[in-house]
Design an enzyme around this catalytic site. Structure first.
Site, PDB file in Angstrom:
ATOM      1  N   GLY A   1       0.772   0.918  -2.234  1.00 43.53           N
ATOM      2  CA  GLY A   1      -0.035   0.009  -2.971  1.00 43.53           C
ATOM      3  C   GLY A   1      -0.120   0.256  -4.357  1.00 43.53           C
ATOM      4  N   SER A   2      -1.338   0.378  -4.909  1.00 48.75           N
ATOM      5  CA  SER A   2      -1.443   0.896  -6.369  1.00 48.75           C
ATOM      6  C   SER A   2      -1.672   2.214  -6.558  1.00 48.75           C
ATOM      7  CB  SER A   2      -2.741   0.089  -6.929  1.00 48.75           C
ATOM      8  OG  SER A   2      -4.016   0.590  -6.396  1.00 48.75           O
ATOM      9  N   THR A   3      -1.474   2.928  -7.729  1.00 54.36           N
ATOM     10  CA  THR A   3      -1.540   4.250  -8.150  1.00 54.36           C
ATOM     11  C   THR A   3      -3.224   4.548  -7.681  1.00 54.36           C
ATOM     12  OG1 THR A   3       0.284   3.906  -9.392  1.00 54.36           O
ATOM     13  CG2 THR A   3      -0.974   5.819  -9.905  1.00 54.36           C
TER      14      THR A   3
ATOM     15  N   CYS B   1       7.032  -3.870  -6.265  1.00 56.06           N
ATOM     16  CA  CYS B   1       6.871  -2.644  -6.973  1.00 56.06           C
ATOM     17  C   CYS B   1       7.951  -2.254  -7.797  1.00 56.06           C
ATOM     18  CB  CYS B   1       6.652  -1.421  -5.907  1.00 56.06           C
ATOM     19  SG  CYS B   1       7.859  -1.395  -4.536  1.00 56.06           S
TER      20      CYS B   1
ATOM     21  N   GLU C   1       1.317  -1.750 -14.860  1.00 60.86           N
ATOM     22  CA  GLU C   1       2.178  -2.500 -13.923  1.00 60.86           C
ATOM     23  C   GLU C   1       1.199  -3.841 -13.836  1.00 60.86           C
ATOM     24  OE1 GLU C   1       1.725  -1.535  -9.958  1.00 60.86           O
ATOM     25  OE2 GLU C   1       3.765  -1.941  -9.408  1.00 60.86           O
TER      26      GLU C   1
ATOM     27  N   GLY D   1      -3.794   4.812  -4.363  1.00 61.70           N
ATOM     28  CA  GLY D   1      -2.951   5.967  -3.850  1.00 61.70           C
ATOM     29  C   GLY D   1      -3.858   7.261  -3.861  1.00 61.70           C
TER      30      GLY D   1
ATOM     31  N   GLU E   1       3.879   5.389  -1.477  1.00 64.26           N
ATOM     32  CA  GLU E   1       4.866   4.609  -2.429  1.00 64.26           C
ATOM     33  C   GLU E   1       3.921   3.660  -3.160  1.00 64.26           C
ATOM     34  OE1 GLU E   1       7.272   2.718   0.380  1.00 64.26           O
ATOM     35  OE2 GLU E   1       7.676   0.994  -0.884  1.00 64.26           O
TER      36      GLU E   1
HETATM   37  P1  NDP Z   1      -4.226  -1.851  -3.409  1.00 70.51           P
HETATM   38  O1  NDP Z   1      -3.407  -0.419  -3.683  1.00 70.51           O
HETATM   39  O2  NDP Z   1      -5.820  -1.718  -3.749  1.00 70.51           O
HETATM   40  O3  NDP Z   1      -4.311  -2.014  -1.867  1.00 70.51           O
HETATM   41  C1  NDP Z   1      -3.076  -1.697  -1.019  1.00 70.51           C
HETATM   42  C2  NDP Z   1      -3.767  -1.652   0.440  1.00 70.51           C
HETATM   43  O4  NDP Z   1      -4.679  -0.600   0.636  1.00 70.51           O
HETATM   44  C3  NDP Z   1      -4.403  -2.710   0.852  1.00 70.51           C
HETATM   45  O5  NDP Z   1      -3.992  -2.895   2.243  1.00 70.51           O
HETATM   46  C4  NDP Z   1      -5.839  -2.375   0.640  1.00 70.51           C
HETATM   47  O6  NDP Z   1      -6.835  -3.089   1.280  1.00 70.51           O
HETATM   48  C5  NDP Z   1      -5.763  -0.949   0.923  1.00 70.51           C
HETATM   49  N1  NDP Z   1      -6.955  -0.391   0.374  1.00 70.51           N
HETATM   50  C6  NDP Z   1      -7.718  -0.602  -0.783  1.00 70.51           C
HETATM   51  N2  NDP Z   1      -8.494   0.238  -1.137  1.00 70.51           N
HETATM   52  C7  NDP Z   1      -8.490   1.400  -0.214  1.00 70.51           C
HETATM   53  C8  NDP Z   1      -8.965   2.623   0.238  1.00 70.51           C
HETATM   54  N3  NDP Z   1     -10.030   2.920  -0.674  1.00 70.51           N
HETATM   55  N4  NDP Z   1      -8.597   3.341   1.012  1.00 70.51           N
HETATM   56  C9  NDP Z   1      -7.531   2.824   1.867  1.00 70.51           C
HETATM   57  N5  NDP Z   1      -6.937   1.591   1.602  1.00 70.51           N
HETATM   58  C10 NDP Z   1      -7.349   0.855   0.703  1.00 70.51           C
HETATM   59  O7  NDP Z   1      -3.483  -2.977  -4.117  1.00 70.51           O
HETATM   60  P2  NDP Z   1      -4.214  -4.509  -4.473  1.00 70.51           P
HETATM   61  O8  NDP Z   1      -3.846  -5.168  -3.572  1.00 70.51           O
HETATM   62  O9  NDP Z   1      -5.533  -4.502  -4.809  1.00 70.51           O
HETATM   63  O10 NDP Z   1      -3.298  -4.642  -5.791  1.00 70.51           O
HETATM   64  C11 NDP Z   1      -3.778  -4.293  -7.001  1.00 70.51           C
HETATM   65  C12 NDP Z   1      -2.745  -3.901  -7.943  1.00 70.51           C
HETATM   66  O11 NDP Z   1      -2.036  -2.733  -7.237  1.00 70.51           O
HETATM   67  C13 NDP Z   1      -1.524  -4.819  -8.388  1.00 70.51           C
HETATM   68  O12 NDP Z   1      -1.995  -5.579  -9.268  1.00 70.51           O
HETATM   69  C14 NDP Z   1      -0.161  -3.944  -8.534  1.00 70.51           C
HETATM   70  O13 NDP Z   1      -0.494  -3.546  -9.800  1.00 70.51           O
HETATM   71  C15 NDP Z   1      -0.737  -2.849  -7.682  1.00 70.51           C
HETATM   72  N6  NDP Z   1       0.212  -2.890  -6.359  1.00 70.51           N
HETATM   73  C16 NDP Z   1       1.434  -2.240  -6.426  1.00 70.51           C
HETATM   74  C17 NDP Z   1       1.953  -2.420  -5.032  1.00 70.51           C
HETATM   75  C18 NDP Z   1       3.555  -1.957  -4.842  1.00 70.51           C
HETATM   76  O14 NDP Z   1       4.219  -2.047  -4.129  1.00 70.51           O
HETATM   77  N7  NDP Z   1       4.017  -0.904  -5.713  1.00 70.51           N
HETATM   78  C19 NDP Z   1       1.653  -3.323  -4.018  1.00 70.51           C
HETATM   79  C20 NDP Z   1       0.424  -3.950  -4.261  1.00 70.51           C
HETATM   80  C21 NDP Z   1      -0.277  -3.563  -5.356  1.00 70.51           C
HETATM   81  P3  NDP Z   1      -7.299  -4.526   0.710  1.00 70.51           P
HETATM   82  O15 NDP Z   1      -6.257  -5.408   0.680  1.00 70.51           O
HETATM   83  O16 NDP Z   1      -8.413  -4.922   1.725  1.00 70.51           O
HETATM   84  O17 NDP Z   1      -7.911  -4.000  -0.503  1.00 70.51           O
END
Ligand code: NDP
Length: 489
Positions: free
Chosen positions: A231-233, A287, A386, A236, A253
């Protein structure tokens, strides 16, 4: 799709589709219309507890299952994925908003990953170690961690489910998967197929809920042995802090700002369509999306013109229209991307095609037009952050050194794509690029089996995708033995 319909407002715990403990629900929306598709369970701490407990109960039996049998179950899972490609693809396409053909491509990739780890399950070995005298024997044994938490985002849920769950299961771990509640239907459908393939109850559990509720409950859980996060940095960092609290190993990742680096001797007929696809596939929500175009000054005008023409020709529509590109996944993404579109011209970038005013032209959907900004400066947010949308930032360079400086000029380090017919130059840039993956004269890893999905810098640290991923889901035990009995002469 009836054969793979997901029961509404349910999640998969201990082999059964169950409601949230407090009956909570969350809507899943179609990004092309904003209309609800179906509700899913809103997991909170009690549901995560139940899922982790189920995974813990299932762990000893699964770890003791012969790796050949684990591989056989994974192979049956892969076969079922292949047999249900269309139904799975529809789930993913509708949820995420990508064209049906994009969903299908993702299922072929997911199938390939599960199939790969089915074959790898009984190839995982330790080593025998040299000893100072023949009176000793030393060896290592790879062992599963136990209960693995896997948290994935909404952009490519099926591929990320396969890439994390398959190696974890192959190595003998049990899993609690939390997909994003925005796009959970393909992961649910994959888990259902794993169940039909013979995966015992509790070995793979899937909970849906909000990050701050279910996500934090999972990453902070005392009985989780390993955390994988995609997910997002920003998130992360929060996950790593939670892992530090319980001293649990974590693999991350995260994001990217991947450049296509185009030298004057590149084959533009090959490069241009690939560059367009690299930033419009999945509406730029990948990503590794090719969100930066670094082009040698002598061909800059021609490349920008041809890329812009390619972007303008991209056909956008709903998932079942099956065109080239769909909408963004959510209101939050829409607002975020349009924020970049509004800011870039005021920061000095030149809009070539697309842009803010071109968005929203498909009724209620979260559509954004493929957009190119030229004249982007390294100091701009557009060059460094990003966007996660179909927005390309163009910068010019003169010579290899300047190209490498631009390649390495962001905090991310995921993928670098080099376009040139000079193999020596390609290899030099490949060596100097601070990214986990490099592609030459193609975007990404076509043609290579088990290409490790590596990353550097703030893109994280993970080695998914190849055999190394199996190692990531094992811990090595070292055993030293002193041989007391000597056979009589
Ligand atoms: P997030 O990183 O917030 O979410 C990824 C996953 O983590 C989701 O399942 C989310 O649940 C979960 N999550 C969120 N907060 C927490 C936490 N505190 N502890 C544990 N798990 C958590 O990404 P977003 O979907 O909000 O996207 C935001 C930005 O992140 C995008 O615009 C993009 O820039 C980047 N991103 C990058 C990705 C990549 O592959 N590199 C993939 C997705 C996003 P929930 O969906 O319920 O919030």
């Amino acid at each position: 799709m009836a054969d793979l319909d997901i029961p509404p407002a349910r999640q998969l715990i201990d082999g059964a589709w169950v409601a949230a403990a407090d009956q909570g629900e969350l809507p899943v929306l179609d990004p092309a219309t904003r209309a609800p598709i179906q509700p899913v369970a809103r997991a909170r701490a009690a549901d995560v507890d139940a899922a982790v407990a189920a995974a813990r109960r299932a762990f000893p039996g699964w770890a003791a299952t012969s790796p050949t049998e684990r591989g056989a179950i994974l192979r049956r899972w892969a076969d079922l994925i292949a047999a249900h490609v269309d139904a799975l693809a529809d789930h993913e396409a509708r949820d995420v908003g990508k064209p049906r053909s994009g969903g299908r491509l993702n299922m072929y990739i997911a199938h390939g990953i599960v199939d790969y780890f089915a074959g790898a399950a009984d190839k995982l070995t330790g080593v025998t170690l040299p000893t100072r005298t023949p009176d000793y024997f030393g060896y290592t044994r790879p062992e599963p961690y136990g209960v693995c938490a896997v948290i994935i985002p909404w952009n490519v849920p099926a591929v990320l489910t396969a890439a994390n769950v398959a190696p974890a299961l192959a190595a003998g771990n049990t899993v609690v998967l939390k997909p994003s509640e925005i796009a959970p239907l393909a992961p649910f459908a994959l888990a259902e197929l794993a169940r039909r393939a013979g995966l015992p109850p509790g070995v793979l559990n899937v909970v849906t809920g909000l990050g701050p509720e279910a996500g934090t409950a999972l990453t902070g859980h005392r009985d989780v042995d390993h955390i994988s996060f995609v997910g997002s940095t920003v998130t992360g960092r929060a996950v790593m802090r939670a892992a530090a609290e319980n001293l649990v190993p974590v693999k991350l990742e995260l994001g990217g700002k991947s450049p296509n680096v185009v030298f004057a001797d590149a084959d533009l007929d090959v490069a241009i369509p690939a560059i367009v696809t690299s930033i419009t596939e999945n509406a730029g929500q990948n990503c590794y999306a090719g969100s930066r175009l670094l082009v040698e000054e002598s061909i800059r005008a021609e490349v920008v013109e041809r890329v812009a023409a390619g972007m303008a020709a991209v056909r956008t529509g709903a998932w079942d229209q099956d065109l080239d590109m769909g909408p963004l996944v959510s209101q939050a993404q829409y607002d975020r991307v349009r924020g970049f579109l509004a800011e870039a011209p005021t920061a000095g970038a030149r809009l070539v095609t697309g842009g803010e005013s071109a968005g929203g032209r498909h009724g209620d959907g979260w559509f954004v037009a493929p957009t190119v900004f030229d004249g982007v400066d390294s100091g701009m947010r557009l060059a460094r952050e990003e966007v996660f949308g179909p927005v390309l930032a163009v910068q010019g360079f003169r010579g290899v050194d300047e190209a490498v400086a631009l390649v390495n000029g962001t905090d991310f380090g995921l993928l670098t794509c080099i376009w040139t017919s000079d193999v020596s130059r390609a290899l030099r840039v490949a060596a100097d690029a601070r990214s986990g993956q490099v592609a030459v004269n193609q975007f990404h890893d076509a043609g290579v089996i088990g290409f490790p999905f590596n990353m550097q810098k703030e893109s994280g640290f993970s080695r998914g995708g190849g055999y190394a991923a199996l190692r990531e889901y094992t811990q090595e035990k070292a055993v030293a033995v002193r041989l007391l009995d000597r056979p009589s002469a």
